[in-house]
Each structure stands twice: as structure tokens, then as C-alpha cells.
Motif scaffolding. Structure first.
Motif, PDB file in Angstrom:
ATOM      1  N   UNK A 224       3.445   9.750  -9.892  1.00 12.03           N
ATOM      2  CA  UNK A 224       2.784   9.785 -11.193  1.00 12.03           C
ATOM      3  C   UNK A 224       1.975  11.069 -11.347  1.00 12.03           C
ATOM      4  N   UNK A 225       1.253  11.474 -10.311  1.00 14.23           N
ATOM      5  CA  UNK A 225       0.472  12.702 -10.384  1.00 14.23           C
ATOM      6  C   UNK A 225       1.383  13.919 -10.556  1.00 14.23           C
ATOM      7  N   UNK A 226       2.476  13.961  -9.805  1.00 10.16           N
ATOM      8  CA  UNK A 226       3.380  15.116  -9.875  1.00 10.16           C
ATOM      9  C   UNK A 226       4.040  15.203 -11.237  1.00 10.16           C
ATOM     10  N   UNK A 227       4.620  14.115 -11.700  1.00 14.33           N
ATOM     11  CA  UNK A 227       5.293  14.144 -12.996  1.00 14.33           C
ATOM     12  C   UNK A 227       4.293  14.276 -14.139  1.00 14.33           C
ATOM     13  N   UNK A 228       3.104  13.741 -13.973  1.00 15.77           N
ATOM     14  CA  UNK A 228       2.075  13.890 -15.004  1.00 15.77           C
ATOM     15  C   UNK A 228       1.681  15.341 -15.195  1.00 15.77           C
TER      16      UNK A 228
ATOM     17  N   UNK B  17       0.838  -1.205   0.000  1.00 18.33           N
ATOM     18  CA  UNK B  17       0.000   0.000   0.000  1.00 18.33           C
ATOM     19  C   UNK B  17       0.871   1.252   0.000  1.00 18.33           C
ATOM     20  N   UNK B  18       1.929   1.267   0.817  1.00 17.49           N
ATOM     21  CA  UNK B  18       2.823   2.424   0.861  1.00 17.49           C
ATOM     22  C   UNK B  18       3.550   2.607  -0.466  1.00 17.49           C
ATOM     23  N   UNK B  19       3.972   1.504  -1.078  1.00 17.55           N
ATOM     24  CA  UNK B  19       4.637   1.584  -2.372  1.00 17.55           C
ATOM     25  C   UNK B  19       3.679   2.112  -3.442  1.00 17.55           C
ATOM     26  N   UNK B  20       2.438   1.636  -3.417  1.00 15.01           N
ATOM     27  CA  UNK B  20       1.438   2.107  -4.388  1.00 15.01           C
ATOM     28  C   UNK B  20       1.112   3.576  -4.205  1.00 15.01           C
ATOM     29  N   UNK B  21       1.028   4.027  -2.949  1.00 12.91           N
ATOM     30  CA  UNK B  21       0.732   5.433  -2.690  1.00 12.91           C
ATOM     31  C   UNK B  21       1.875   6.325  -3.155  1.00 12.91           C
ATOM     32  N   UNK B  22       3.110   5.896  -2.932  1.00 14.71           N
ATOM     33  CA  UNK B  22       4.265   6.667  -3.399  1.00 14.71           C
ATOM     34  C   UNK B  22       4.308   6.735  -4.914  1.00 14.71           C
TER      35      UNK B  22
END
Length: 87
Positions: A41-45, A31-36
């Protein structure tokens, strides 16, 4: 036989407890890996989206400027009612 059933149930409970703690820890790490990954992804997107919009705008402007330079006789001129009338 009663003792054997108690030992089996006790070892089964320990086994279930151990497997649950391992699964919860691995699930929490996932879960922590997925959240990171989602955050990155949102920031770079967002950054890539702004860069793409800038690139498309510059391409459009260069095409517009080239068109105006190659075809100067095609221009939108407003002709007023006073132009061309001499009294």
C-alpha cells in the motif's frame, strides 16, 4: 480421586499448549500478511500520488496555455518609464 485430578490437569495443559501454538501460528501469519499489505500500500500509494500530481500539473498547464491563446490581449506587460516618452 487424586489420580483423576492429575489426569484432568495433564490433559488440560496439553489442550492449552496445542491451542496456544495454533493461535500463535495463525497470529504470526496474520501479522506477516498485514505487513506485506502495508508495504504494498505504501509503495503503490507513492506511485499513484506522483501520477496524480503529474496529471493535475498537466491539466493546469493546458488550461493556462489555452487561456493565453484565447485571450492574447490580456497580458501582463511591464511599462517602463522610458516607453512612450520621446524627447
Amino acid at each position: 480421586m487424586t489420580i483423576a485430578r492429575q489426569n484432568t490437569a495433564a490433559s488440560l495443559a496439553i489442550s492449552i499448549q496445542d491451542s496456544e501454538s495454533v493461535n500463535i501460528d495463525s497470529l504470526w501469519k496474520l501479522v506477516r500478511l498485514g505487513a506485506g499489505f502495508w508495504w504494498h500500500t505504501k509503495a503503490y500509494g507513492t506511485i499513484l500520488g506522483v501520477m496524480l500530481l503529474t496529471l493535475v500539473s498537466l491539466i493546469f498547464l493546458s488550461m493556462h496555455w489555452s487561456y493565453r491563446r484565447l485571450f492574447p490581449f490580456i497580458s501582463h506587460r511591464v511599462i517602463s518609464s522610458d516607453d512612450g516618452i520621446s524627447n
